[in-house]
Design a protein around this motif. Structure first.
Motif, mmCIF file in Angstrom:
data_model
loop_
_atom_site.group_PDB
_atom_site.id
_atom_site.type_symbol
_atom_site.label_atom_id
_atom_site.label_comp_id
_atom_site.label_asym_id
_atom_site.label_seq_id
_atom_site.Cartn_x
_atom_site.Cartn_y
_atom_site.Cartn_z
ATOM 1 N N ARG A 1 -2.789 24.603 0.104
ATOM 2 C CA ARG A 1 -1.764 24.305 -0.747
ATOM 3 C C ARG A 1 -0.510 24.885 -0.044
ATOM 4 N N SER A 2 0.682 24.056 -0.409
ATOM 5 C CA SER A 2 2.100 24.742 0.029
ATOM 6 C C SER A 2 2.847 24.416 -1.032
ATOM 7 N N CYS A 3 3.651 22.977 -1.238
ATOM 8 C CA CYS A 3 4.575 22.677 -2.013
ATOM 9 C C CYS A 3 4.350 23.170 -3.622
ATOM 10 N N ARG A 4 3.099 22.951 -4.059
ATOM 11 C CA ARG A 4 2.840 22.577 -5.609
ATOM 12 C C ARG A 4 3.437 21.685 -6.090
ATOM 13 N N GLU A 5 3.922 20.923 -5.669
ATOM 14 C CA GLU A 5 4.499 19.653 -6.239
ATOM 15 C C GLU A 5 4.382 18.168 -6.072
ATOM 16 N N GLY A 6 3.215 18.245 -5.156
ATOM 17 C CA GLY A 6 2.642 16.822 -5.056
ATOM 18 C C GLY A 6 3.411 16.031 -3.906
ATOM 19 N N VAL A 7 3.966 16.845 -2.906
ATOM 20 C CA VAL A 7 4.965 16.320 -2.025
ATOM 21 C C VAL A 7 4.434 16.625 -0.753
ATOM 22 N N CYS A 8 3.894 17.926 -0.307
ATOM 23 C CA CYS A 8 3.460 18.292 0.957
ATOM 24 C C CYS A 8 2.073 17.509 1.481
ATOM 25 N N GLY A 9 1.300 17.046 0.501
ATOM 26 C CA GLY A 9 0.009 16.366 0.620
ATOM 27 C C GLY A 9 -1.024 17.326 1.239
ATOM 28 N N SER A 10 -0.864 18.607 1.136
ATOM 29 C CA SER A 10 -1.818 19.600 1.676
ATOM 30 C C SER A 10 -3.105 19.917 1.019
ATOM 31 N N ASP A 11 -2.903 19.633 -0.025
ATOM 32 C CA ASP A 11 -4.191 20.236 -0.855
ATOM 33 C C ASP A 11 -5.115 19.093 -1.546
ATOM 34 N N SER B 1 -5.005 19.052 -5.927
ATOM 35 C CA SER B 1 -5.293 19.968 -6.826
ATOM 36 C C SER B 1 -3.721 20.470 -7.706
ATOM 37 N N CYS B 2 -2.729 20.243 -7.082
ATOM 38 C CA CYS B 2 -1.510 20.780 -7.780
ATOM 39 C C CYS B 2 -0.967 19.908 -8.708
ATOM 40 N N ILE B 3 -1.519 18.685 -8.853
ATOM 41 C CA ILE B 3 -0.921 17.820 -10.012
ATOM 42 C C ILE B 3 -2.110 17.249 -10.830
HETATM 43 FE FE1 FES Z 1 1.726 20.086 -1.771
HETATM 44 FE FE2 FES Z 1 -0.239 19.715 -3.629
HETATM 45 S S1 FES Z 1 0.530 21.537 -2.640
HETATM 46 S S2 FES Z 1 0.974 18.191 -2.444
#
Ligand code: FES
Length: 236
Positions: free
Chosen positions: A55-65, A76-78
């Motif tokens: 996970r990284s951005c926690r905003e549905g932007v980075c696409g890592s999770d 998972s973050c959204i």
């Molecule tokens: Fe970046 Fe979910 S933590 S898209």
């Protein structure tokens, strides 16, 4: 009274585990709208620091999770736990991608396929003095395409992607169409032969898994249809 949800999580550390296994944790629901990522963080920070996930951005932007929960790919973050409608969640890494550890998958192949379709503007004609003009109408054609965050949920949900290791997959096609549909781009003759390959758009069986899996509500299947139409119109 506290409410708990069961997280049954895929665990695998290739450095010490002979086989993957599932480990069960109780996650306390601490607020309405609590997210899957908060549940995973609660486990990692309070119960088991060995659990690995991205996970990284926690905003549905980075696409890592991107993960798979009860058979469905999601970020998972959204994703709100309450929206999953059950107190027992089976959590797995994205299918069809090699597992590095626990919920972390190797995305090397996924990104190589993304690069294969030349995901950038290609120009042949001379550079204009000012900007590459694009009308508002042409710009609008990119809506539903440029928003992709490369999370891999679409390609990872596709049986053709699992079955054919050379299949480019829905993400690569969506990204290819994002540039083919761009009025400023002049790279169709470079991209179309790549997409016309037996591992290209013709291998899609139109089962729409990718559409259902996309957390951004984009439509890779529509992009595939558009690419096929362009190939036929140009007599490939
Ligand atoms: Fe970046 Fe979910 S933590 S898209």
């Amino acid at each position: 009274m506290s409410r708990y949800v069961t997280f049954e999580i895929f665990r695998y550390d290739p450095e010490k585990d002979k086989e993957p296994y599932y480990q069960t944790y109780k996650v306390e629901i601490r607020r309405p709208g609590m997210l899957m990522l908060e549940g995973l963080n609660q486990i990692k920070w309070e119960q088991d620091p060995t659990l690995a996930f991205r996970r990284s951005c926690r905003e549905g932007v980075c696409g890592s999770d991107g993960i798979n929960v009860n058979g469905v790919n999601m970020l998972s973050c959204i994703t709100k736990i309450e929206d999953l409608g059950t107190d027992h969640l089976v959590i797995q890494p994205l299918p069809g991608m090699p597992v590095m550890r626990d919920l972390v998958v190797d995305v090397t192949d996924f990104f190589e396929k993304f690069i294969t379709v030349k995901p950038y503007l290609i120009r042949k004609s001379p550079t204009p003095d000012k900007e590459f003009y694009q009308s508002p109408e042409d710009r609008k054609k990119l809506d539903g395409l440029y928003e992709c965050i490369l999370c891999g949920c679409c390609s990872s949900s596709c049986p053709s992607y699992w079955a054919d290791k050379n299949y480019l997959g829905p993400n690569a096609f969506l990204r290819a169409w994002r540039y083919l549909a761009d009025s400023r781009d002049e790279g169709a003759d470079e991209r179309l032969p790549i997409l016309n390959d037996k591992h290209g758009v013709w291998r899609c069986h139109t089962i729409y898994n990718c559409v259902e899996a996309c957390p951004k509500e984009l439509n890779p299947t529509k992009a595939i249809v558009e690419i096929r139409r362009m190939l036929m119109n140009r007599n490939y």
